[in-house]
Design a protein around this motif. Structure first.
Motif, PDB file in Angstrom:
ATOM      1  N   MET A   1       0.847  -1.194   0.000  1.00 26.94           N
ATOM      2  CA  MET A   1       0.000   0.000   0.000  1.00 26.94           C
ATOM      3  C   MET A   1       0.879   1.239   0.000  1.00 26.94           C
ATOM      4  O   MET A   1       1.827   1.340   0.768  1.00 26.94           O
ATOM      5  CB  MET A   1      -0.916  -0.008   1.225  1.00 26.94           C
ATOM      6  N   SER A   2       0.568   2.196  -0.873  1.00 32.13           N
ATOM      7  CA  SER A   2       1.417   3.379  -0.992  1.00 32.13           C
ATOM      8  C   SER A   2       1.170   4.345   0.158  1.00 32.13           C
ATOM      9  O   SER A   2       0.112   4.365   0.781  1.00 32.13           O
ATOM     10  CB  SER A   2       1.159   4.079  -2.324  1.00 32.13           C
ATOM     11  N   THR A   3       2.170   5.168   0.429  1.00 26.80           N
ATOM     12  CA  THR A   3       2.121   6.136   1.512  1.00 26.80           C
ATOM     13  C   THR A   3       2.365   7.529   0.950  1.00 26.80           C
ATOM     14  O   THR A   3       3.099   7.700  -0.016  1.00 26.80           O
ATOM     15  CB  THR A   3       3.203   5.821   2.568  1.00 26.80           C
ATOM     16  N   SER A   4       1.731   8.517   1.567  1.00 25.94           N
ATOM     17  CA  SER A   4       1.988   9.909   1.194  1.00 25.94           C
ATOM     18  C   SER A   4       3.054  10.488   2.118  1.00 25.94           C
ATOM     19  O   SER A   4       3.001  10.304   3.337  1.00 25.94           O
ATOM     20  CB  SER A   4       0.708  10.742   1.289  1.00 25.94           C
ATOM     21  N   HIS A   5       4.024  11.182   1.528  1.00 29.84           N
ATOM     22  CA  HIS A   5       5.115  11.802   2.274  1.00 29.84           C
ATOM     23  C   HIS A   5       5.148  13.286   1.919  1.00 29.84           C
ATOM     24  O   HIS A   5       5.015  13.652   0.748  1.00 29.84           O
ATOM     25  CB  HIS A   5       6.465  11.191   1.900  1.00 29.84           C
ATOM     26  N   PHE A   6       5.354  14.139   2.913  1.00 34.15           N
ATOM     27  CA  PHE A   6       5.499  15.576   2.678  1.00 34.15           C
ATOM     28  C   PHE A   6       6.934  15.963   2.974  1.00 34.15           C
ATOM     29  O   PHE A   6       7.438  15.714   4.075  1.00 34.15           O
ATOM     30  CB  PHE A   6       4.548  16.373   3.569  1.00 34.15           C
ATOM     31  N   LEU A   7       7.586  16.569   1.987  1.00 32.76           N
ATOM     32  CA  LEU A   7       8.975  16.973   2.141  1.00 32.76           C
ATOM     33  C   LEU A   7       9.015  18.313   2.883  1.00 32.76           C
ATOM     34  O   LEU A   7       8.597  19.339   2.359  1.00 32.76           O
ATOM     35  CB  LEU A   7       9.643  17.100   0.782  1.00 32.76           C
ATOM     36  N   SER A   8       9.488  18.287   4.128  1.00 29.76           N
ATOM     37  CA  SER A   8       9.495  19.490   4.952  1.00 29.76           C
ATOM     38  C   SER A   8      10.915  20.019   5.145  1.00 29.76           C
ATOM     39  O   SER A   8      11.893  19.309   4.914  1.00 29.76           O
ATOM     40  CB  SER A   8       8.861  19.200   6.316  1.00 29.76           C
ATOM     41  N   ASN A   9      10.984  21.272   5.571  1.00 36.03           N
ATOM     42  CA  ASN A   9      12.272  21.889   5.861  1.00 36.03           C
ATOM     43  C   ASN A   9      12.048  22.929   6.963  1.00 36.03           C
ATOM     44  O   ASN A   9      11.521  24.013   6.716  1.00 36.03           O
ATOM     45  CB  ASN A   9      12.844  22.551   4.611  1.00 36.03           C
ATOM     46  N   ALA A  10      12.444  22.573   8.176  1.00 38.95           N
ATOM     47  CA  ALA A  10      12.235  23.453   9.326  1.00 38.95           C
ATOM     48  C   ALA A  10      13.261  24.573   9.404  1.00 38.95           C
ATOM     49  O   ALA A  10      13.128  25.483  10.229  1.00 38.95           O
ATOM     50  CB  ALA A  10      12.254  22.637  10.618  1.00 38.95           C
ATOM     51  N   GLN A  11      14.264  24.536   8.543  1.00 33.85           N
ATOM     52  CA  GLN A  11      15.353  25.522   8.615  1.00 33.85           C
ATOM     53  C   GLN A  11      15.062  26.780   7.819  1.00 33.85           C
ATOM     54  O   GLN A  11      15.706  27.808   8.017  1.00 33.85           O
ATOM     55  CB  GLN A  11      16.663  24.895   8.110  1.00 33.85           C
ATOM     56  N   THR A  12      14.109  26.720   6.904  1.00 36.51           N
ATOM     57  CA  THR A  12      13.795  27.892   6.099  1.00 36.51           C
ATOM     58  C   THR A  12      12.925  28.866   6.888  1.00 36.51           C
ATOM     59  O   THR A  12      12.331  28.516   7.911  1.00 36.51           O
ATOM     60  CB  THR A  12      13.053  27.480   4.818  1.00 36.51           C
ATOM     61  N   GLN A  13      12.840  30.081   6.422  1.00 36.66           N
ATOM     62  CA  GLN A  13      11.993  31.102   7.037  1.00 36.66           C
ATOM     63  C   GLN A  13      11.039  31.672   5.988  1.00 36.66           C
ATOM     64  O   GLN A  13      11.493  32.335   5.059  1.00 36.66           O
ATOM     65  CB  GLN A  13      12.854  32.209   7.657  1.00 36.66           C
ATOM     66  N   PRO A  14       9.741  31.388   6.092  1.00 33.80           N
ATOM     67  CA  PRO A  14       9.124  30.540   7.108  1.00 33.80           C
ATOM     68  C   PRO A  14       9.394  29.063   6.839  1.00 33.80           C
ATOM     69  O   PRO A  14       9.723  28.696   5.700  1.00 33.80           O
ATOM     70  CB  PRO A  14       7.633  30.873   6.976  1.00 33.80           C
ATOM     71  N   PRO A  15       9.231  28.204   7.844  1.00 28.56           N
ATOM     72  CA  PRO A  15       9.480  26.771   7.649  1.00 28.56           C
ATOM     73  C   PRO A  15       8.513  26.180   6.621  1.00 28.56           C
ATOM     74  O   PRO A  15       7.375  26.627   6.495  1.00 28.56           O
ATOM     75  CB  PRO A  15       9.233  26.180   9.042  1.00 28.56           C
ATOM     76  N   SER A  38      13.896  10.782   1.291  1.00 28.37           N
ATOM     77  CA  SER A  38      14.638  10.048   0.278  1.00 28.37           C
ATOM     78  C   SER A  38      14.937   8.631   0.727  1.00 28.37           C
ATOM     79  O   SER A  38      15.065   7.719  -0.096  1.00 28.37           O
ATOM     80  CB  SER A  38      15.939  10.779  -0.069  1.00 28.37           C
ATOM     81  N   GLN A  39      15.012   8.414   2.027  1.00 29.10           N
ATOM     82  CA  GLN A  39      15.317   7.084   2.557  1.00 29.10           C
ATOM     83  C   GLN A  39      14.075   6.201   2.660  1.00 29.10           C
ATOM     84  O   GLN A  39      14.125   5.012   2.341  1.00 29.10           O
ATOM     85  CB  GLN A  39      15.973   7.197   3.930  1.00 29.10           C
ATOM     86  N   TYR A  40      12.964   6.794   3.101  1.00 28.84           N
ATOM     87  CA  TYR A  40      11.810   5.969   3.432  1.00 28.84           C
ATOM     88  C   TYR A  40      10.713   5.936   2.364  1.00 28.84           C
ATOM     89  O   TYR A  40       9.871   5.044   2.378  1.00 28.84           O
ATOM     90  CB  TYR A  40      11.203   6.432   4.761  1.00 28.84           C
ATOM     91  N   SER A  41      10.681   6.886   1.449  1.00 26.40           N
ATOM     92  CA  SER A  41       9.677   6.802   0.389  1.00 26.40           C
ATOM     93  C   SER A  41      10.119   5.773  -0.641  1.00 26.40           C
ATOM     94  O   SER A  41      11.295   5.652  -0.967  1.00 26.40           O
ATOM     95  CB  SER A  41       9.474   8.169  -0.274  1.00 26.40           C
ATOM     96  N   GLN A  42       9.141   5.014  -1.150  1.00 30.62           N
ATOM     97  CA  GLN A  42       9.431   3.907  -2.055  1.00 30.62           C
ATOM     98  C   GLN A  42       8.692   4.082  -3.377  1.00 30.62           C
ATOM     99  O   GLN A  42       7.923   5.017  -3.566  1.00 30.62           O
ATOM    100  CB  GLN A  42       9.020   2.589  -1.387  1.00 30.62           C
ATOM    101  N   ALA A  43       8.922   3.146  -4.281  1.00 24.72           N
ATOM    102  CA  ALA A  43       8.220   3.146  -5.557  1.00 24.72           C
ATOM    103  C   ALA A  43       6.716   3.074  -5.296  1.00 24.72           C
ATOM    104  O   ALA A  43       6.250   2.274  -4.488  1.00 24.72           O
ATOM    105  CB  ALA A  43       8.667   1.952  -6.403  1.00 24.72           C
ATOM    106  N   GLY A  44       5.975   3.934  -5.971  1.00 23.86           N
ATOM    107  CA  GLY A  44       4.528   3.955  -5.800  1.00 23.86           C
ATOM    108  C   GLY A  44       4.046   4.892  -4.719  1.00 23.86           C
ATOM    109  O   GLY A  44       2.854   5.214  -4.659  1.00 23.86           O
ATOM    110  N   ASP A  45       4.937   5.360  -3.843  1.00 21.58           N
ATOM    111  CA  ASP A  45       4.556   6.334  -2.825  1.00 21.58           C
ATOM    112  C   ASP A  45       4.397   7.710  -3.469  1.00 21.58           C
ATOM    113  O   ASP A  45       5.019   8.013  -4.493  1.00 21.58           O
ATOM    114  CB  ASP A  45       5.612   6.425  -1.722  1.00 21.58           C
ATOM    115  N   VAL A  46       3.561   8.547  -2.851  1.00 19.63           N
ATOM    116  CA  VAL A  46       3.368   9.908  -3.331  1.00 19.63           C
ATOM    117  C   VAL A  46       4.176  10.854  -2.452  1.00 19.63           C
ATOM    118  O   VAL A  46       4.000  10.883  -1.236  1.00 19.63           O
ATOM    119  CB  VAL A  46       1.887  10.320  -3.298  1.00 19.63           C
ATOM    120  N   VAL A  47       5.063  11.606  -3.066  1.00 14.96           N
ATOM    121  CA  VAL A  47       5.865  12.599  -2.348  1.00 14.96           C
ATOM    122  C   VAL A  47       5.338  13.979  -2.718  1.00 14.96           C
ATOM    123  O   VAL A  47       5.322  14.353  -3.887  1.00 14.96           O
ATOM    124  CB  VAL A  47       7.359  12.486  -2.698  1.00 14.96           C
TER     125      VAL A  47
END
Length: 219
Positions: A1-15, A38-47
């Motif tokens: 089953m595919s998973t949705s991942h959101f690419l976040s960055n807490a270092q930017t302003q605003p985060p 990049s490590q945990y998202s797999q083929a078929g996952d939505v980033v």
């Protein structure tokens, strides 16, 4: 089953962080920085990646280079056609508003997971217009077979042409004096009968030459 991942960055302003609506849409979704996604998202996952993310176009390319079967959707706080085209050209399978309602975000995920492409009606129209121009300039244009719509009912054909022209489900419903639910049902039947996955493929299918409408099935 595919998973949705959101690419976040807490270092930017605003985060750059997932919105509350994204979290509501995907309660089991994951978010994190580049190393985590990049490590945990797999083929078929939505980033999902915001256009506010630093060098977001390069990041899309890097994600797909590492795993070509990832499905990337770009999110913009102020969507526009030029930015949308850049996202699609970079390999994104979808482009929509960062603050879209949870139900819409879920629909975007379903479409791209089924192999479709999600873009707004204005961008579909722009892509189709460019395709028509290329076909008109091509010496092989006359050799392109006319799309056969004879398997469609008269109402399904009307819905197909309206959607291919870039109209939303609501606009089609208002034009044909039917409900949005009925439009969605007709559109599902059109996709199945014509063997297309999404609105863009439908638009491209109908853009080459005038469609054959011989003997449409009755409603």
């Amino acid at each position: 089953m595919s998973t949705s991942h959101f690419l976040s960055n807490a270092q930017t302003q605003p985060p750059v962080l997932p919105t509350d609506r994204w979290q509501q849409a995907f309660p089991l979704g994951q978010w994190g920085d580049w190393s985590k996604i990049s490590q945990y998202s797999q083929a078929g996952d939505v980033v999902w990646i915001s256009t506010a993310y630093p060098l977001w176009l390069d990041v899309i390319a890097q994600l797909l280079q590492a795993e070509p079967k990832r499905l990337v959707v770009a999110l913009s706080a102020a969507p526009d056609q030029t930015e949308g085209l850049r996202a699609i050209n970079a390999g994104a399978r979808g482009y929509c508003h960062l603050y879209a309602v949870p139900e819409l975000l879920q629909e975007v995920a379903r479409v791209v997971q089924q192999g479709g492409l999600w873009v707004g009606p204005e961008l579909v129209d722009r892509i189709v217009a460019a395709t028509r121009d290329l076909l008109a300039r091509s010496s092989a244009a006359d050799q392109i077979p006319a799309p056969d719509l004879s398997a469609l009912s008269a109402r399904e054909a009307e819905v197909a042409h309206a959607v291919a022209a870039g109209k939303s489900n609501r606009e089609v419903a208002e034009q044909l004096f039917i409900s949005e639910r009925t439009v969605k049902a007709h559109l599902g039947a059109v996709f199945e009968k014509l063997g297309v996955r999404d609105r863009l493929q439908l638009a491209l299918r109908l853009s080459g030459r005038a469609a054959t409408r011989a003997a449409p099935k009755p409603l």
